[in-house]
Motif scaffolding. Structure first.
Motif, PDB file in Angstrom:
ATOM      1  N   ARG A  89       0.484  -1.007   0.306  1.00  0.00           N
ATOM      2  CA  ARG A  89       0.151  -0.140   0.084  1.00  0.00           C
ATOM      3  C   ARG A  89       0.777   1.473  -0.305  1.00  0.00           C
ATOM      4  N   ASP A  90       2.082   1.042   0.361  1.00  0.00           N
ATOM      5  CA  ASP A  90       2.648   2.167   0.918  1.00  0.00           C
ATOM      6  C   ASP A  90       3.840   2.269  -0.451  1.00  0.00           C
ATOM      7  N   TYR A  91       5.015   1.396  -0.480  1.00  0.00           N
ATOM      8  CA  TYR A  91       5.618   1.262  -1.521  1.00  0.00           C
ATOM      9  C   TYR A  91       5.738   0.040  -2.761  1.00  0.00           C
ATOM     10  N   ASP A  92       6.594   0.662  -3.334  1.00  0.00           N
ATOM     11  CA  ASP A  92       6.611   0.044  -4.980  1.00  0.00           C
ATOM     12  C   ASP A  92       7.999  -1.538  -4.174  1.00  0.00           C
ATOM     13  N   LYS A  93       6.963  -2.633  -3.620  1.00  0.00           N
ATOM     14  CA  LYS A  93       8.856  -3.136  -3.432  1.00  0.00           C
ATOM     15  C   LYS A  93       9.583  -4.079  -4.558  1.00  0.00           C
ATOM     16  N   TRP A  94       8.867  -3.354  -5.952  1.00  0.00           N
ATOM     17  CA  TRP A  94       9.990  -4.440  -7.409  1.00  0.00           C
ATOM     18  C   TRP A  94      10.796  -2.666  -7.456  1.00  0.00           C
ATOM     19  N   LYS A  95      10.517  -2.368  -6.708  1.00  0.00           N
ATOM     20  CA  LYS A  95      11.396  -1.078  -6.996  1.00  0.00           C
ATOM     21  C   LYS A  95      12.678  -0.799  -5.630  1.00  0.00           C
ATOM     22  N   MET A  97      13.641  -2.993  -3.765  1.00  0.00           N
ATOM     23  CA  MET A  97      14.207  -4.053  -3.572  1.00  0.00           C
ATOM     24  C   MET A  97      15.072  -4.362  -4.780  1.00  0.00           C
ATOM     25  N   LYS A  98      14.723  -3.654  -5.933  1.00  0.00           N
ATOM     26  CA  LYS A  98      15.417  -3.431  -7.240  1.00  0.00           C
ATOM     27  C   LYS A  98      15.057  -4.951  -8.001  1.00  0.00           C
ATOM     28  N   LEU A  99      13.992  -5.421  -7.561  1.00  0.00           N
ATOM     29  CA  LEU A  99      13.801  -6.333  -8.194  1.00  0.00           C
ATOM     30  C   LEU A  99      13.140  -6.638  -9.651  1.00  0.00           C
ATOM     31  N   THR A 100      12.880  -7.713 -10.084  1.00  0.00           N
ATOM     32  CA  THR A 100      12.438  -7.936 -11.787  1.00  0.00           C
ATOM     33  C   THR A 100      11.395  -8.577 -12.431  1.00  0.00           C
ATOM     34  N   ARG A 101      10.900  -8.464 -12.220  1.00  0.00           N
ATOM     35  CA  ARG A 101       8.911  -8.534 -13.036  1.00  0.00           C
ATOM     36  C   ARG A 101       9.609  -9.555 -13.870  1.00  0.00           C
ATOM     37  N   GLY A 102       9.447 -10.989 -13.384  1.00  0.00           N
ATOM     38  CA  GLY A 102       9.584 -11.813 -14.667  1.00  0.00           C
ATOM     39  C   GLY A 102       7.938 -12.333 -15.397  1.00  0.00           C
ATOM     40  N   LYS A 103       8.456 -12.849 -16.499  1.00  0.00           N
ATOM     41  CA  LYS A 103       6.766 -13.448 -17.046  1.00  0.00           C
ATOM     42  C   LYS A 103       6.517 -15.157 -16.907  1.00  0.00           C
ATOM     43  N   ALA A 104       5.997 -15.391 -16.030  1.00  0.00           N
ATOM     44  CA  ALA A 104       4.521 -16.239 -16.321  1.00  0.00           C
ATOM     45  C   ALA A 104       4.718 -17.918 -17.012  1.00  0.00           C
ATOM     46  N   GLU A 105       4.224 -18.386 -17.018  1.00  0.00           N
ATOM     47  CA  GLU A 105       4.750 -19.453 -18.118  1.00  0.00           C
ATOM     48  C   GLU A 105       3.112 -19.364 -18.569  1.00  0.00           C
ATOM     49  N   LYS A 106       2.142 -19.739 -17.562  1.00  0.00           N
ATOM     50  CA  LYS A 106       1.677 -20.408 -17.989  1.00  0.00           C
ATOM     51  C   LYS A 106      -0.012 -19.600 -16.709  1.00  0.00           C
ATOM     52  N   LEU A 107      -0.273 -18.198 -16.402  1.00  0.00           N
ATOM     53  CA  LEU A 107      -0.203 -17.679 -15.278  1.00  0.00           C
ATOM     54  C   LEU A 107      -0.683 -16.565 -15.773  1.00  0.00           C
ATOM     55  N   SER A 108      -1.808 -15.803 -16.551  1.00  0.00           N
ATOM     56  CA  SER A 108      -1.609 -14.286 -16.511  1.00  0.00           C
ATOM     57  C   SER A 108      -2.016 -12.981 -16.590  1.00  0.00           C
ATOM     58  N   TYR A 109      -1.223 -13.025 -14.535  1.00  0.00           N
ATOM     59  CA  TYR A 109      -1.468 -12.223 -14.173  1.00  0.00           C
ATOM     60  C   TYR A 109      -0.594 -11.946 -13.149  1.00  0.00           C
ATOM     61  N   ALA A 110      -0.522 -13.008 -12.402  1.00  0.00           N
ATOM     62  CA  ALA A 110       0.990 -13.187 -11.485  1.00  0.00           C
ATOM     63  C   ALA A 110       2.409 -12.706 -12.242  1.00  0.00           C
ATOM     64  N   PRO A 111       3.277 -11.672 -11.985  1.00  0.00           N
ATOM     65  CA  PRO A 111       4.673 -12.144 -12.754  1.00  0.00           C
ATOM     66  C   PRO A 111       5.236 -13.056 -11.328  1.00  0.00           C
ATOM     67  N   THR A 112       6.913 -13.036 -12.516  1.00  0.00           N
ATOM     68  CA  THR A 112       7.579 -14.012 -11.156  1.00  0.00           C
ATOM     69  C   THR A 112       9.025 -13.205 -10.994  1.00  0.00           C
ATOM     70  N   ILE A 113       9.667 -13.837  -9.689  1.00  0.00           N
ATOM     71  CA  ILE A 113      10.498 -13.212  -9.577  1.00  0.00           C
ATOM     72  C   ILE A 113      11.772 -13.128 -10.310  1.00  0.00           C
ATOM     73  N   ALA A 114      11.824 -12.883 -11.509  1.00  0.00           N
ATOM     74  CA  ALA A 114      13.555 -13.165 -12.046  1.00  0.00           C
ATOM     75  C   ALA A 114      14.404 -13.450 -10.962  1.00  0.00           C
ATOM     76  N   GLU A 115      15.283 -12.558 -10.013  1.00  0.00           N
ATOM     77  CA  GLU A 115      16.204 -13.278  -9.080  1.00  0.00           C
ATOM     78  C   GLU A 115      15.374 -14.655  -8.340  1.00  0.00           C
ATOM     79  N   SER A 116      14.956 -14.954  -8.543  1.00  0.00           N
ATOM     80  CA  SER A 116      14.369 -16.175  -8.005  1.00  0.00           C
ATOM     81  C   SER A 116      15.430 -17.336  -8.439  1.00  0.00           C
ATOM     82  N   PRO A 117      15.122 -18.278  -7.914  1.00  0.00           N
ATOM     83  CA  PRO A 117      15.965 -19.814  -8.365  1.00  0.00           C
ATOM     84  C   PRO A 117      15.126 -20.109  -8.995  1.00  0.00           C
ATOM     85  N   VAL A 118      13.947 -20.341  -8.188  1.00  0.00           N
ATOM     86  CA  VAL A 118      12.774 -21.279  -9.068  1.00  0.00           C
ATOM     87  C   VAL A 118      11.392 -20.164  -8.561  1.00  0.00           C
TER      88      VAL A 118
END
Length: 187
Positions: A89-95, A97-118
């Motif tokens: 509500r108060d922060y853009d956590k992606w920005k 924490m310098k995290l990257t939105r990744g593209k999910a293979e099978k989902l329409s809305y939820a992104p992945t966190i590219a820095e995560s190994p899984v």
């Protein structure tokens, strides 16, 4: 030595520390740190997360019915903690924490966190209102893994990623193996 009885809600159990990414159908997304998660079924592959209804991500989970469990590592420890104590509500956590939105293979809305190994992509099949937390029971739709942890034989070297766990309010890195499945009965 004696044993002491503790109230179950005292959270004495070691749990994985994961960042869950989710989004609503309007394009708003967020990251929430979750310790209440685990596997519930192999076939079909299913897992759960439990979230308090007052959390910012809750309405996104309910609306889109999608989320990604992003396993966390020692390198993601600060972001894991920060995303658990700050509200979307108060922060853009992606920005922040310098995290990257990744593209999910099978989902329409939820992104992945590219820095995560899984990244474990999930579709909610049921919400159980249990009390302080509501459990989102979900089917695993896809799993993305970082190729740098793939061994030549095709095995994913998950234990070399520096996975985090959470116990008694502290984060720990999983480390020294104690044995393999079935080692206690091998001759």
């Amino acid at each position: 030595m004696g044993r002491q009885v503790w109230k179950p809600g005292n959270m004495l159990y070691p749990l994985p520390a994961v960042m869950v990414s989710t989004a609503d159908t309007k394009g708003n997304d967020n990251i929430i740190t979750v310790a209440w998660t685990g596997t519930v079924c192999t076939d079909p592959a299913m897992l759960y997360i439990s979230v308090r209804p007052e959390r910012y991500s809750y309405h996104m989970l309910k609306e889109s019915g999608e989320f990604v469990v992003n396993l966390t590592t020692e390198q993601l420890a600060r972001a894991t903690d920060w995303c658990g104590v700050r509200s979307g509500r108060d922060y853009d956590k992606w920005k922040e924490m310098k995290l990257t939105r990744g593209k999910a293979e099978k989902l329409s809305y939820a992104p992945t966190i590219a820095e995560s190994p899984v990244n474990i992509e999930c579709k909610v099949i049921e919400v159980k209102e249990l009390g302080s937390h509501h459990m989102f029971l979900a089917e695993v739709m896809a799993v993305q893994v970082d190729e740098k942890y793939m061994e030549k034989n095709g095995k994913f070297a998950l234990n070399s990623t520096g996975l985090l766990t959470y116990s008694h309010g502290e984060y720990h890195v999983l480390g020294k193996p104690l044995g393999r499945f079935g080692w206690s009965v091998k001759k």
